[in-house]
Scaffold this motif. Structure first.
Motif: not given
Length: 346
Positions: A75-96
């Motif tokens: 969670p401490v890497a700002p632009d990895n897969r986890l944090n890209r998901f976190n930025r998108r996933a509260t707005d709607g469906w996000a691809d995994l």
């Protein structure tokens, strides 16, 4: 007739898993060993019955896979897969992407089975507490900050999955954010075991800071692991024989801690309160996959002895409760090389 209780002085001691390969009367086979700091801990791979060059190639590949997984899920890497998901996933469906597609269905399964004692989306709360990287804080966050996140659903079940063109997921509450620290190390152990097998290593022990995954045997005998007292590292209280492919994982209140105003705080948060769980001091789970064992050890730690019933009758589990008393379910008691009255029934 009630089971006799263990002596209080012994039950008050925490247990901790350590990768202690216990010697028997047979001559120890020639082994090879490599270590690396990855996943926030020291990882050691030990193997027997393989040529040295082949082992080092296999261990190197396993460590590279672990590092790639860490880079994708920390969670401490700002632009990895986890944090890209976190930025998108509260707005709607996000691809995994990548490991999220394999890991999130399994995380959600344990979350549901454990009654939310394991929760993979406490990221905002974990960040608020400051437990992700040292130095750890000197005092807990303000109560109103914790409660504000809980009001926004940080501790509720807020992960939804669906299959569309591939796997998709969303976070259904604005206070939720993925943090997979309670399952990712187990997943990395399973991946490392698969990499070793692909490279022809069939007999090995992977130790990630005391969480273990076994392959094959240690020469003529199985891998045997000592369970030690965390406050007396020289004392082995029980022994577990690991079967081929089996994992054993522990969650405890002795890592990532700080003290404030005479009270000790740790990083394993109760989703219901947003604060460190207090029902147990330690929980250990044994199983065929480290991924689920990792998640369930956290769930047992949060739920305490009541979680043993949710674990299922075939899954070995051990809980040291908040008073320091040991409780094991029948499946774990059958696996421990321990006096029958030293572990209380749940």
């Amino acid at each position: 007739m009630p089971r006799p209780e263990p002596p209080a002085a012994r039950l008050g001691l925490l247990l901790a898993l350590a990768a202690v390969v216990l010697a028997g009367c047979q001559r120890a086979p020639e082994s090879h060993r490599e270590q690396a700091f990855v996943l926030g801990t020291l990882v050691e791979i030990t193997a027997v019955g393989v040529a040295e060059d082949a082992f080092h190639a296999a261990a190197g590949a396993a460590f590279r896979d672990m590092r790639a997984l860490h880079d994708a899920l920390t969670p401490v890497a700002p632009d990895n897969r986890l944090n890209r998901f976190n930025r998108r996933a509260t707005d709607g469906w996000a691809d995994l992407e990548g490991p999220l597609a394999a890991l999130l269905p399994r995380a959600l399964s344990v979350q549901r089975a454990s009654g939310n004692a394991f929760n993979p989306h406490l990221g905002r709360l974990v960040g608020l507490w400051g437990f992700r990287e040292p130095p750890f804080p000197d005092e807990p966050p303000a109560d109103d900050a914790i409660d504000a996140l809980l009001t926004r659903g940080a501790g509720e079940q807020a992960l939804a999955l669906r299959r569309a063109d591939g796997m998709q997921a969303r976070l259904t509450r604005p206070g939720a954010a993925l943090d997979l620290g309670a399952i990712a190390k187990g997943y990395a152990l399973d991946r490392a075991a698969a990499v070793l097998r692909e490279h022809g290593v069939t007999d090995a022990l992977i130790n990630a800071g005391g969480d273990l995954r076994a392959l094959g045997r240690h020469g003529e005998r199985p891998w045997r692991v000592g369970i030690r007292q965390a406050r007396d590292r020289d004392a082995v209280m029980a022994v577990v024989t690991l079967r081929d492919g089996e994992a054993i994982v522990t969650s405890g209140d002795y890592e990532r801690t700080f003290a404030h105003a005479g009270r000790r705080y740790h990083h394993l948060l109760d989703p219901a309160t947003g604060r460190p769980a207090r029902a147990a001091r330690q929980a250990t789970v044994l199983g065929p996959r480290a991924t689920e064992a990792d998640a369930w050890s956290t769930a047992l730690f949060v739920a305490g002895t009541e979680g043993l019933a949710r674990l299922g009758p075939e899954q070995p589990g051990l809980v040291i409760d908040g008073d320091g008393r040991a409780h094991a379910n029948a499946a774990m008691r059958a696996r421990l090389d321990w006096q029958s009255d030293e572990v209380a029934a749940p």
